[in-house]
Design a protein around this motif. Structure first.
Motif, PDB file in Angstrom:
ATOM      1  N   THR A  22      -9.193  15.123  -2.090  1.00  0.00           N
ATOM      2  CA  THR A  22      -8.004  16.290  -2.456  1.00  0.00           C
ATOM      3  C   THR A  22      -8.313  17.247  -1.451  1.00  0.00           C
ATOM      4  N   VAL A  23      -9.521  17.894  -1.266  1.00  0.00           N
ATOM      5  CA  VAL A  23     -10.011  18.856  -0.313  1.00  0.00           C
ATOM      6  C   VAL A  23      -9.776  18.551   0.968  1.00  0.00           C
ATOM      7  N   ALA A  25      -7.947  15.849   2.306  1.00  0.00           N
ATOM      8  CA  ALA A  25      -6.485  15.779   2.573  1.00  0.00           C
ATOM      9  C   ALA A  25      -5.748  17.047   2.979  1.00  0.00           C
ATOM     10  N   GLU A  26      -6.186  18.271   2.222  1.00  0.00           N
ATOM     11  CA  GLU A  26      -5.502  19.269   2.199  1.00  0.00           C
ATOM     12  C   GLU A  26      -6.247  19.908   3.588  1.00  0.00           C
ATOM     13  N   ARG A  27      -7.501  20.019   3.855  1.00  0.00           N
ATOM     14  CA  ARG A  27      -7.948  20.552   5.259  1.00  0.00           C
ATOM     15  C   ARG A  27      -7.462  19.892   6.399  1.00  0.00           C
ATOM     16  N   ALA A  29      -4.693  17.976   6.573  1.00  0.00           N
ATOM     17  CA  ALA A  29      -3.239  17.679   6.480  1.00  0.00           C
ATOM     18  C   ALA A  29      -2.875  16.126   6.578  1.00  0.00           C
ATOM     19  N   HIS A  32      -3.971  12.211   0.481  1.00  0.00           N
ATOM     20  CA  HIS A  32      -4.955  11.673  -0.428  1.00  0.00           C
ATOM     21  C   HIS A  32      -4.519  10.297  -1.114  1.00  0.00           C
TER      22      HIS A  32
END
Ligand code: AMP
Length: 219
Positions: A22-23, A25-27, A29, A32
């Motif tokens: 999750t982290v 994927a966010e970092r 962009a 996930h």
């Protein structure tokens, strides 16, 4: 080298794959992609796929390669997956890893991150895990949300997943050892494997992963 950042997060159930994916994927962009989430959502929605896989998921067995490969193949076609993906829970067998190589062609996997956590610790983590049926927030059995059965984020019911019952945990870990652990050699032989100690605070694990991604010039 292509710009696509296709990452695999590998590790036993309870090693922290979901949290780290999750982290990451966010970092970066990128989406996930968790085959476990896709399958659980299908079960919750009562779709044809869900009905087909429900008993397999509850028992902690693996869904057949063909079906899972097809789900991932379809997911890769979506617009948000064109810059890369963080794969969580896939591939899980050598057959799936070979299918993945075919799907991605030259634009292949950039790194396989193995989250290393001892079996006793993941067993403890899984046994005490409780989840919100509505929003998927996770809690420990000692948290107030688990005791009251109500999610503080959304008010949904907080339950224990049936595949986190003791017999299912044992079976899932045996399956991991038999079917998934061989992937360490598979990706090791391709020079794509890095191993990170998963028994640290989640943000420390993330920092270590991001450092490895950076050192390899991937992002
Ligand atoms: P997970 O949340 O990744 O532990 O997945 C939950 C369950 O979904 C597993 O115990 C399997 O029954 C099924 N599943 C998820 N991913 C796969 C996969 N790549 N291959 C086969 N079965 C899977």
């Amino acid at each position: 080298m292509s710009q696509r950042l296709n990452l695999i997060v590998l590790g036993k159930q309870g090693a922290g794959k979901g949290t780290q994916s999750t982290v990451l994927a966010e970092r970066y962009a990128i989406p996930h992609v968790s085959t476990g989430d896709i399958l659980r959502n299908a079960v919750a929605a009562g779709s044809e796929l869900g009905q087909q896989v429900e008993s397999i998921l509850h028992a902690g067995d693996l869904v057949n390669d063909e079906l899972v490969n097809q789900l991932v193949r379809e997911r890769f076609k979506e617009a948000d997956a064109q810059k890369g993906v963080v794969l969580d829970g896939f591939p899980r067998t050598i057959g799936q890893a070979e299918a993945l190589e075919e799907m991605l062609g030259d634009d292949g996997i950039k790194l396989c991150i193995n989250l290393d956590v001892p079996t006793e610790l993941v067993t403890q983590r899984l046994s005490s895990r409780r989840v919100c049926q509505e929003c998927g927030a996770t809690y420990k059995d000692t948290d107030v949300e688990a005791i009251s059965g109500t999610c503080s984020a959304c008010g949904g019911d907080v339950i224990q997943r049936t595949d986190d019952y003791p017999d299912a945990i044992r079976k899932r870990l045996e399956t991991y050892e038999r079917d998934t652990e061989p992937l360490l050699k598979f990706y090791g032989a391709r020079g794509l494997l890095v191993t990170v100690d998963g028994d640290q605070r989640p943000n420390e694990v993330t920092d270590e992963i991001m450092k490895l991604v950076h050192e390899r010039g991937l992002a």
